[in-house]
Design an enzyme around this catalytic site. Structure first.
Site, PDB file in Angstrom:
ATOM      1  CE  LYS A 184      10.101 -17.989  14.981  1.00  0.00           C
ATOM      2  NZ  LYS A 184       9.167 -17.555  13.963  1.00  0.00           N
TER       3      LYS A 184
HETATM    4  C1  LIG Z   1       8.941 -16.950  12.593  1.00  0.00           C
HETATM    5  C2  LIG Z   1       8.625 -15.546  12.255  1.00  0.00           C
HETATM    6  C3  LIG Z   1       7.534 -15.194  11.440  1.00  0.00           C
HETATM    7  C4  LIG Z   1       6.699 -16.189  10.683  1.00  0.00           C
HETATM    8  O1  LIG Z   1       6.170 -17.194  11.427  1.00  0.00           O
HETATM    9  P1  LIG Z   1       5.920 -18.642  10.719  1.00  0.00           P
HETATM   10  O2  LIG Z   1       5.139 -19.353  11.777  1.00  0.00           O
HETATM   11  O3  LIG Z   1       7.256 -19.230  10.462  1.00  0.00           O
HETATM   12  O4  LIG Z   1       5.141 -18.405   9.486  1.00  0.00           O
HETATM   13  C5  LIG Z   1       7.261 -13.844  11.253  1.00  0.00           C
HETATM   14  N1  LIG Z   1       8.021 -12.896  11.825  1.00  0.00           N
HETATM   15  C6  LIG Z   1       9.091 -13.192  12.578  1.00  0.00           C
HETATM   16  C7  LIG Z   1       9.886 -12.086  13.189  1.00  0.00           C
HETATM   17  C8  LIG Z   1       9.439 -14.519  12.817  1.00  0.00           C
HETATM   18  O5  LIG Z   1      10.514 -14.806  13.553  1.00  0.00           O
END
Ligand SMILES: *Cc1c(COP(=O)(O)O)cnc(C)c1O
Length: 365
Positions: A184
């Site tokens: 991210k």
């Molecule tokens: C990455 C992501 C999540 C979940 O986050 P994690 O930290 O991996 O649990 C939820 N929604 C979207 C759109 C994502 O890209």
């Protein structure tokens, strides 16, 4: 042979390593002062000082945010199908049903008309995703929520720093959630941040995060262990001091790609929106999979397809959507490709990406 350009690349520096070392040496590694400081700093940085609750993943953040907002068995929450499965999963985990709506074609975010058509007597809320770092149509969704007496939640997992008409994402809904997974826009290793509209939702989320306790051994509700560690928080605090520079680099890389790519549909940015380019996603209307293979094998350029299977077609979530057809979602799943846009790209990398795309897309510009 050129070196492979990866589609994503987490940046971890000496400052992060030093912060972790400091926490390890302190001997206090579980949730403590680093987490509290990270929450304050994150809230001040991204969501105008809204109350924030750090948890051990973005998925836990969505799950706890929904529970803290009162979502549960018998409810429906309208979500996009064109997203990571965590969006719909988190709704299902509360005992509520995810109801999938279609997206609009330009920015791949929830289509308000499709949302309105999906409302039933059981609808509790709407949870748009600011997909790829572009804000969803929050004004329109806010109006629909108000008209029908629904709650609004935000999956801002990919959208740290995105905004609409000057208002940051994560400040529209009863709660917003930012993921801190390594790929991210910033990371804490694993982690998630809930941004709450008020102290009640924040307190509910804090209780659920820690076995339902505010005071030790006085458990008020049935809860989870979804705590973030001080080790992870210390990484996140350092990343928070760097993320704005990375976002600018993503935006500059995107501007260069916008101006240079031929033969693909580049991602539009809606008026009033600030896009933070978690992904730079183009449409390749013909032979998308061949395009991806050619980029990788002939040009050593990595790319990603987010997401090849709409959530309402996944074995896990399809039972919530028997017979559902979402034409724009299906079309996007067949056409999208995310090109590298991360802050580690050099000008040489960007030139190679452009040359590769323009050669493979056959425009020869
Ligand atoms: C990455 C992501 C999540 C979940 O986050 P994690 O930290 O991996 O649990 C939820 N929604 C979207 C759109 C994502 O890209």
């Amino acid at each position: 042979m050129s070196e492979f350009i990866p589609p994503a690349k987490p940046i971890i520096g000496d400052e992060e390593r030093e912060a972790v070392d400091r926490v390890l040496r302190s001997g206090m590694v579980a949730q403590g002062p680093e987490v509290a400081a990270f929450e304050r700093e994150f809230g001040a940085h991204f969501v105008q000082g809204r109350p924030t609750v750090a948890v051990n993943s973005g998925t836990a953040g969505l799950h706890l945010g929904l529970l803290a907002s009162g979502v549960g068995a018998g409810d429906e929450v309208i979500v996009p199908s064109f997203t990571f499965a965590a969006t719909g999963n988190s709704v299902a985990l509360t005992g509520a049903s995810p109801v999938f709506a279609d997206i609009e074609a330009d920015t791949f975010t929830l289509d308000p008309a499709s949302v309105e058509a999906a409302i039933t007597a059981r609808t509790k809320g709407i949870m748009p995703v600011h997909l790829y770092g572009h804000p969803a149509l929050m004004r329109e969704l806010e109006a629909i929520a108000q008209k029908h007496g629904l709650m609004l939640f935000e999956d801002a997992a990919q959208a740290h720093g995105a905004s609409l008409d000057g208002r940051p994402v994560g400040t529209f809904g009863s709660f917003g959630m930012f993921s801190l997974y390594p790929t991210k826009n910033m990371t804490s290793g694993e982690g998630g941040m809930i941004t709450a509209a008020d102290d009640t939702i924040a307190r509910n989320a804090r209780l659920l995060r820690n076995q339902g306790m505010e005071r030790q051994y006085e458990n008020e509700v049935v809860g989870f262990n979804a705590r973030m560690t001080d080790i992870h928080a210390s990484i996140g605090r350092v990343q928070l001091t760097k993320v704005d520079g990375w976002t600018r680099a993503r935006q500059e890389n995107a501007a260069f790609l916008d101006a240079s790519l031929r033969g693909v549909v580049v991602p539009p940015v809606r008026e009033g929106a600030v896009h933070v380019y978690h992904q730079y996603t183009v449409r390749v209307p013909e032979d998308r999979d061949g395009f991806v293979t050619a980029l990788r094998e002939e040009h050593q350029v990595g790319s990603g397809v987010y997401y090849p299977i709409p959530n309402h077609r996944l074995p896990s979530l399809a039972p919530y959507a028997p017979g559902l057809e979402l034409p724009e979602t299906e079309r996007a799943a067949g056409e999208v490709v995310s090109l590298p846009v991360h802050p580690s790209l050099s000008q040489g990398d960007l030139d190679r990406i452009v040359a590769a795309v323009n050669a493979v897309a056959g425009a020869g510009a």
